[in-house]
Enzyme design. Structure first.
Site, short mmCIF file in Angstrom:
data_model
loop_
_atom_site.label_atom_id
_atom_site.label_comp_id
_atom_site.label_asym_id
_atom_site.label_seq_id
_atom_site.Cartn_x
_atom_site.Cartn_y
_atom_site.Cartn_z
N CYS A 85 0.76 -1.30 0.00
CA CYS A 85 -0.01 -0.13 -0.17
C CYS A 85 0.87 1.15 -0.13
CB CYS A 85 -1.08 -0.02 0.96
SG CYS A 85 -0.36 0.10 2.69
N CYS A 159 -1.59 1.68 -3.89
CA CYS A 159 -0.42 2.27 -4.41
C CYS A 159 -0.21 2.46 -5.88
CB CYS A 159 1.03 1.41 -3.96
SG CYS A 159 1.03 -0.20 -4.63
N CYS A 163 3.22 0.74 -7.79
CA CYS A 163 3.53 -0.54 -7.54
C CYS A 163 4.50 -1.12 -8.56
CB CYS A 163 2.09 -1.29 -7.28
SG CYS A 163 1.13 -0.98 -5.89
#
Length: 211
Positions: A85, A159, A163
């Site tokens: 996250c 995210c 990510c």
């Protein structure tokens, strides 16, 4: 950053423990490099310098385990899940807590953040304690290349484009409210949704969840 004598001794002791654990897999130079770079990850934001060597050792151990998996030194076939996250302070930490509690030693889970915070969300800690799971000893941390490469499943929880994307990985995107700034009452529904997702994931992985 200049290290105190106590910090230098603590890092030396940490290096010895890691060398003992990874004896025959990694040499001293690799272990010390991972330990020192792990220390640097936390040094700039830490408000509790005395705990830095311990955090560095824990993160270095995780990274070395990941590298061992990538290089084929780990052959236990346990699935590895990486929860990501933004701040690694709420959602991904609750998911990690549920996963480790339910899977026990039958699978491995790690977590990380694109912009790691300074501490675990207190409301998330309290909400998880209501389920008998203590995540207060965890700490926000980034993800690293070897950790992503070692993971079999990467679960994103907000995210976004930050990510990491590696070919051959299974990616899941869980849409969950961010518990940052919320009180415990508002975090509970997020916690319960995370638990449901984790149980479903364990079932998909063929990992028996603790009753």
């Amino acid at each position: 950053m200049t290290l105190s004598i106590d910090q230098q001794l603590a890092l030396k002791t940490a290096a010895s423990r890691l060398q003992s654990q990874f004896d025959g897999i990694f040499g001293t130079e690799t272990i010390e490099r991972f330990l020192n770079t792990s220390y640097d990850q936390f040094a700039s934001n830490s408000t509790i310098p005395n705990f830095l060597p311990l955090l560095a050792e824990r993160f270095a151990r995780q990274r070395l385990h990941a590298l061992a998996k990538v290089e084929g030194h780990v052959t236990d076939n346990k699935p590895i899940v990486l929860f990501l996250c933004v701040h690694n302070a709420g959602r991904s930490q609750m998911a990690l807590g549920f996963f480790e509690d339910l899977a026990e030693d039958r699978a491995v889970a790690w977590s990380g953040g694109s912009e790691p915070g300074n501490e675990i969300n207190p409301a998330a800690v309290e909400a998880m304690l209501e389920r008998g799971i203590n995540i207060s000893r965890e700490f926000p941390k980034p993800w690293t290349d070897e950790i992503v490469r070692a993971a079999d499943v990467i679960v994103s929880m907000g995210c976004g484009d930050a990510c990491p994307v590696f070919p051959g990985k299974r990616y899941l995107d869980w849409t969950l409210d961010d518990p940052a700034g919320k009180d415990v009452a508002d975090v509970r529904p997020v916690r319960d949704e995370i638990e449901r997702h984790v149980r479903e994931l364990l079932q998909e992985l063929g990992v028996e969840a603790r009753v």
